[in-house]
Scaffold this motif. Sequence first.
Motif, short mmCIF file in Angstrom:
data_model
loop_
_atom_site.label_atom_id
_atom_site.label_comp_id
_atom_site.label_asym_id
_atom_site.label_seq_id
_atom_site.Cartn_x
_atom_site.Cartn_y
_atom_site.Cartn_z
N ARG A 91 -5.90 5.76 -7.97
CA ARG A 91 -5.28 7.02 -7.55
C ARG A 91 -5.00 7.91 -8.76
NH1 ARG A 91 -6.91 5.29 -3.57
NH2 ARG A 91 -5.87 4.86 -1.59
N ASN A 120 0.83 -1.21 0.00
CA ASN A 120 0.00 0.00 0.00
C ASN A 120 0.86 1.26 0.00
OD1 ASN A 120 -2.84 1.14 0.40
ND2 ASN A 120 -1.73 2.10 2.08
N GLN A 132 0.72 4.71 -2.47
CA GLN A 132 0.79 6.11 -2.07
C GLN A 132 2.01 6.80 -2.70
OE1 GLN A 132 -1.95 6.49 -0.87
NE2 GLN A 132 -2.36 4.44 -0.07
N GLN A 166 -7.76 7.42 3.97
CA GLN A 166 -8.84 6.43 3.87
C GLN A 166 -8.29 5.04 3.54
OE1 GLN A 166 -11.55 6.68 0.48
NE2 GLN A 166 -13.28 6.40 1.86
N GLY A 167 -7.27 5.00 2.67
CA GLY A 167 -6.68 3.72 2.33
C GLY A 167 -6.08 3.02 3.53
N TYR A 168 -5.36 3.76 4.36
CA TYR A 168 -4.77 3.14 5.55
C TYR A 168 -5.84 2.77 6.58
CZ TYR A 168 0.07 3.98 4.23
OH TYR A 168 1.28 3.94 3.60
N GLN A 205 -8.85 1.74 5.93
CA GLN A 205 -9.49 0.52 5.46
C GLN A 205 -8.61 -0.70 5.73
OE1 GLN A 205 -10.35 1.30 1.35
NE2 GLN A 205 -12.14 2.57 1.79
N VAL A 230 -10.98 -5.56 0.65
CA VAL A 230 -10.08 -4.50 0.21
C VAL A 230 -8.66 -5.03 0.03
CG1 VAL A 230 -9.06 -2.29 0.88
CG2 VAL A 230 -11.48 -2.72 1.29
N SER A 235 -5.20 -0.42 -7.54
CA SER A 235 -5.20 0.70 -6.60
C SER A 235 -4.43 1.89 -7.17
CB SER A 235 -4.60 0.27 -5.26
OG SER A 235 -5.37 -0.77 -4.68
#
Length: 365
Positions: free
Chosen positions: A252, A29, A33, A157-159, A161, A240, A248
Amino acid sequence: QDGDDDDDEWELQNNGLYIGSYSRILLLNAFVQLFAAVTFTVLVLLPDLAWPIADFPYPYPTSFPFPLPEILISSAFFSLAHLLFSLASLLLPSESACLASTFLHVFITNGLRLAALAIIQVRHTMDYPIPTCQDPAFRTVWWLSLNFAEVFAAIVQGYEQLTLYRDVMVPEGRETEFLERLKSGSLDDPPLENPYSPEREDELEDGEIRSVESRIDRGLEKLLAIKMREELEEVYGIPVIKIPVFISCLQRFNSIILSIGLSLLLSAAYLRSPLSLPLSDQNQLFVHQSQSQSLSDQLLMRSYSSSHVPFIITTPLVLLIHAILAALHTPALLPRVGVHTAAYVGVLVGIMSFFAGLAVWGALS
C-alpha cells in the motif's frame, strides 16, 4: 508434533482448506487499510506543513474549488487506464497478454499524467519560469498524484480477495476433525433425496424445487470461488491470506509513494519543456528574443532553450522504472521473484523516486 501439524496443514491446503480464523484475518487486514489511510493523510498534509506558501491563488470558480478538479481528473484517468488495461488483457493472445498489457498500461498511465497537466493548464498558472515547490503548481501536481480512486480500489480489492477464503477456513485445533470429515466425505453437501419416492410424492412442491435450485447455485458459487482463488494464487505464488500484514502494508505504501514520485519527476520535466508553454507565451518569448537584449530576458530564453533535454531524458526513465516494477507483479514473474522481494524492491524504488521528484522541484534545498 510439529511435523504432524505441518502434514495436516499441507493435506488441508491440498483440499482447498486453510487453518486460521477468518475474523482474525479481517482484523489484520483492517490494520493494513488503517496504515494506508494514515499514510495518505500524512501525504495530503505534507505540502502545507513542509513547504508553506504565503499566497495560494485558486484558478477555479468558487463552485469548483481546489482540489476537487485534481481529484476528479486523477480518478477519471485511473478508471480509464484500468478499463483499457482490461480490454488489452482480453484482446491480446493469452501467451503475450500478461506482459504486453502491463507495458501498455504503464504507457497509458504516464501519458494520462501528462494529459492531466495540459487539461488543468498547470503551465498557464505558474508564477515561476521553472518548477519550484514555492509555486502553486507544485500543489496541483501533488494532488493529481494523490490518486483517491487507486487507494479506494486497492481497499475494495483487498476485501474482495479475502472474501474468497471465508468458507474454507478451519479453526485452529480442529484440523484432525476436518481431515476425518474430508476422508469420510461428510464435508460435502448431503445427496438429494429421491423426490419421486412414494413417501415424498406429496411434498414435491415449489419449496422443494427452490431448494434444489439453491443447492445448484451454491455449488456454482463454490466452483467460481475455487477458480478465482486458484487464479489469485497463480499471480501471487501463495494464498492471499498467507501474505504477512507487514508486506501488505509495504505494498500500500509503495503504490502511494511511487505515484507521487513518478508524477513529480514527469511533471517537472514536462513543465520545463517548451511543449508545456501556452502558444501566446511562445509568441511573446520569440518577440522578446528577437527584440530585447536585457539580461533577464536572455536568462529566461536560456532556461527554455535547453529545457527539452530533461523531458527527453526523464520520460523514458520514468517509463522504464514503472514498467520494471509493474512487470515484477505480473503472474509470469511474481511467483518466481516472491511477494516479499517484489515489495522490498518496490518500496526502495518508490522512496528513491519520491525524493528525486522532490529534488527536481527544489523541495530538498
